[in-house]
Design a protein around this motif. Structure first.
Motif, mmCIF file in Angstrom:
data_model
loop_
_atom_site.group_PDB
_atom_site.id
_atom_site.type_symbol
_atom_site.label_atom_id
_atom_site.label_comp_id
_atom_site.label_asym_id
_atom_site.label_seq_id
_atom_site.Cartn_x
_atom_site.Cartn_y
_atom_site.Cartn_z
ATOM 1 N N TYR A 172 0.860 -1.181 0.000
ATOM 2 C CA TYR A 172 0.000 0.000 0.000
ATOM 3 C C TYR A 172 0.894 1.227 0.000
ATOM 4 O O TYR A 172 1.762 1.382 0.860
ATOM 5 C CB TYR A 172 -0.909 0.001 1.220
ATOM 6 N N ASN A 173 0.713 2.102 -0.975
ATOM 7 C CA ASN A 173 1.504 3.326 -1.096
ATOM 8 C C ASN A 173 0.739 4.466 -0.422
ATOM 9 O O ASN A 173 -0.271 4.930 -0.942
ATOM 10 C CB ASN A 173 1.752 3.634 -2.573
ATOM 11 N N LYS A 174 1.226 4.879 0.745
ATOM 12 C CA LYS A 174 0.525 5.918 1.506
ATOM 13 C C LYS A 174 0.514 7.255 0.766
ATOM 14 O O LYS A 174 -0.469 8.001 0.837
ATOM 15 C CB LYS A 174 1.185 6.096 2.869
ATOM 16 N N GLU A 175 1.601 7.573 0.071
ATOM 17 C CA GLU A 175 1.677 8.852 -0.621
ATOM 18 C C GLU A 175 0.620 8.961 -1.711
ATOM 19 O O GLU A 175 0.000 10.014 -1.894
ATOM 20 C CB GLU A 175 3.073 9.042 -1.228
ATOM 21 N N ASN A 176 0.422 7.878 -2.434
ATOM 22 C CA ASN A 176 -0.561 7.881 -3.526
ATOM 23 C C ASN A 176 -1.934 7.377 -3.078
ATOM 24 O O ASN A 176 -2.881 7.404 -3.859
ATOM 25 C CB ASN A 176 -0.067 7.003 -4.675
ATOM 26 N N ASN A 177 -2.017 6.880 -1.842
ATOM 27 C CA ASN A 177 -3.250 6.277 -1.348
ATOM 28 C C ASN A 177 -3.746 5.209 -2.319
ATOM 29 O O ASN A 177 -4.915 5.176 -2.704
ATOM 30 C CB ASN A 177 -4.333 7.342 -1.126
ATOM 31 N N ASP A 178 -2.812 4.323 -2.703
ATOM 32 C CA ASP A 178 -3.134 3.311 -3.708
ATOM 33 C C ASP A 178 -2.324 2.048 -3.419
ATOM 34 O O ASP A 178 -1.346 2.070 -2.671
ATOM 35 C CB ASP A 178 -2.813 3.843 -5.111
ATOM 36 N N ILE A 179 -2.713 0.956 -4.034
ATOM 37 C CA ILE A 179 -1.958 -0.289 -3.931
ATOM 38 C C ILE A 179 -1.138 -0.469 -5.196
ATOM 39 O O ILE A 179 -1.499 0.066 -6.261
ATOM 40 C CB ILE A 179 -2.880 -1.504 -3.694
ATOM 41 N N GLU A 180 -0.048 -1.220 -5.099
ATOM 42 C CA GLU A 180 0.825 -1.356 -6.259
ATOM 43 C C GLU A 180 1.664 -2.622 -6.149
ATOM 44 O O GLU A 180 1.883 -3.178 -5.078
ATOM 45 C CB GLU A 180 1.741 -0.136 -6.380
ATOM 46 N N TRP A 181 2.129 -3.096 -7.316
ATOM 47 C CA TRP A 181 3.089 -4.194 -7.376
ATOM 48 C C TRP A 181 4.482 -3.639 -7.128
ATOM 49 O O TRP A 181 4.794 -2.510 -7.526
ATOM 50 C CB TRP A 181 3.043 -4.870 -8.742
ATOM 51 N N ILE A 182 5.339 -4.440 -6.504
ATOM 52 C CA ILE A 182 6.716 -4.038 -6.263
ATOM 53 C C ILE A 182 7.649 -5.173 -6.688
ATOM 54 O O ILE A 182 7.210 -6.298 -6.937
ATOM 55 C CB ILE A 182 6.956 -3.687 -4.782
ATOM 56 N N LYS A 183 8.933 -4.864 -6.778
ATOM 57 C CA LYS A 183 9.915 -5.854 -7.208
ATOM 58 C C LYS A 183 10.400 -6.725 -6.055
ATOM 59 O O LYS A 183 10.966 -7.792 -6.283
ATOM 60 C CB LYS A 183 11.113 -5.154 -7.861
ATOM 61 N N GLU A 184 10.206 -6.280 -4.811
ATOM 62 C CA GLU A 184 10.624 -7.066 -3.663
ATOM 63 C C GLU A 184 9.528 -8.065 -3.292
ATOM 64 O O GLU A 184 8.390 -7.940 -3.696
ATOM 65 C CB GLU A 184 10.921 -6.154 -2.466
ATOM 66 N N GLY A 185 9.937 -9.061 -2.471
ATOM 67 C CA GLY A 185 8.972 -10.014 -1.965
ATOM 68 C C GLY A 185 8.888 -11.268 -2.821
ATOM 69 O O GLY A 185 9.542 -11.404 -3.861
ATOM 70 N N ARG A 186 8.037 -12.172 -2.401
ATOM 71 C CA ARG A 186 7.861 -13.441 -3.107
ATOM 72 C C ARG A 186 6.950 -13.230 -4.303
ATOM 73 O O ARG A 186 5.859 -12.661 -4.174
ATOM 74 C CB ARG A 186 7.257 -14.479 -2.164
ATOM 75 N N ILE A 187 7.366 -13.691 -5.464
ATOM 76 C CA ILE A 187 6.593 -13.467 -6.691
ATOM 77 C C ILE A 187 5.831 -14.707 -7.135
ATOM 78 O O ILE A 187 5.012 -14.636 -8.050
ATOM 79 C CB ILE A 187 7.504 -12.993 -7.845
ATOM 80 N N HIS A 188 6.074 -15.851 -6.486
ATOM 81 C CA HIS A 188 5.474 -17.102 -6.936
ATOM 82 C C HIS A 188 4.408 -17.596 -5.958
ATOM 83 O O HIS A 188 4.404 -17.264 -4.776
ATOM 84 C CB HIS A 188 6.544 -18.183 -7.105
ATOM 85 N N THR A 189 3.500 -18.393 -6.486
ATOM 86 C CA THR A 189 2.503 -19.108 -5.706
ATOM 87 C C THR A 189 2.570 -20.577 -6.117
ATOM 88 O O THR A 189 2.588 -20.875 -7.315
ATOM 89 C CB THR A 189 1.093 -18.543 -5.972
#
Length: 300
Positions: A172-189
């Motif tokens: 969650y991007n507080k500055e934009n008050n929006d959700i977004e994809w990022i490059k960090e974290g686990r990308i697979h399920t």
């Protein structure tokens, strides 16, 4: 039993990752669905209810942006709460309304420019075509059962999908008050198979349109292939039906861990519902999409 088939089907079955934000908070709700490719040209099939989320994602957000824009005009108005309620009614927004849906096609094709989505008019089926991509990131493609008379009660089959959303590459991007994809974290399920036998055929207007399975389809497996031990496709997982068994126990006294308690239980049998292979093949023909067939007695 299904080891080699799962390895084969896994090559052209892919997850769709979703993240949702609801009107009343900043919490991000992850979700998954499944699609599988039917040819080498970027055509895949999934469920209608999955494809509709993809189609309407932009309009849902645009509706919220318009609502928020009007609401800002009343920020210093003493009647702000009244105006908020009026605008919520106007834009049909409430606590259970998603205001943002983002989706990500995982390892499908690289850098596609656009999508075309065809929704089946009556069945839970959709075709997705990826346009102007650089390369495919799947291997092989589905081979559909040629002689569908082989879809009989007792046939042992398997489904493959992605029911457990373990990816974490979002925020969650507080500055934009929006959700977004990022490059960090686990990308697979992780993929998850589930087996079962054909219990019944499902009809619609005197036509067989579905296959009922003895085990439920799991959330996130929607759009995943139904296949035999050779990896031949018999259908597509769509939903789960809840059949009331009639073995209800109401206010019955039981002893558990040394204590007497009164309990009630209303048991249901959860069975899977799959779109029949004939429905899939017919829809592909109607949309002039090439596909492949196979005979379990032969090879492909």
């Amino acid at each position: 039993m299904f080891v080699e088939a799962i390895e084969k089907v896994d090559q052209f079955t892919r997850p769709i990752h979703f993240i949702l934000r609801y009107y009343t908070g900043s919490d991000i709700i992850p979700g998954t669905a499944t699609l599988f490719f039917v040819n080498e040209n970027g055509y895949a099939v999934t469920c209608r209810h999955v494809a509709k989320q993809i189609l309407y994602a932009n309009s849902i957000y645009e509706n919220y942006i318009k609502f928020n824009g009007e609401l800002r005009r009343f920020e210093r108005d003493p009647g702000l709460n009244t105006q908020r309620k009026l605008l919520e009614a106007k834009y049909k927004i409430n606590a259970e309304t998603p205001i943002r849906i983002l989706f990500n096609f995982v390892k499908c094709v690289s850098n596609h420019k656009s999508l075309t989505v065809h929704l089946h008019p009556s069945q839970d089926l959709a075709i997705i075509r990826f346009h102007d991509f650089e390369s495919v990131q799947y291997q092989g493609f589905a081979h559909f059962l040629k002689d569908t008379r082989m879809v009989k009660q007792g046939k042992y089959l398997c489904r493959l999908g992605y029911p457990f959303p373990e990816f974490t590459n979002y925020r969650y991007n507080k500055e934009n008050n929006d959700i977004e994809w990022i490059k960090e974290g686990r990308i697979h399920t992780p993929k998850f198979p589930i087996d079962g036998i054909v219990t019944r055929h499902i009809g619609d207007n005197n036509e067989i349109t579905g296959i009922e399975m003895s085990t439920p389809g799991l959330r996130g497996q929607s759009g995943g292939p139904l296949f035999d031990t050779k990896g031949i496709i018999y259908g597509m997982q769509s939903s789960t039906r809840h059949l009331h068994l009639g073995f209800d126990q109401i206010n019955r006294e039981v002893t558990t861990e040394g204590h007497r308690k009164r309990v009630s239980n209303y048991p249901f049998l959860n069975v899977g519902q799959c779109v029949h292979v004939d429905v899939i093949k017919q829809f592909l023909r109607e949309k002039n999409v090439s596909f492949y067939e196979a005979d379990p007695a032969g090879s492909f």
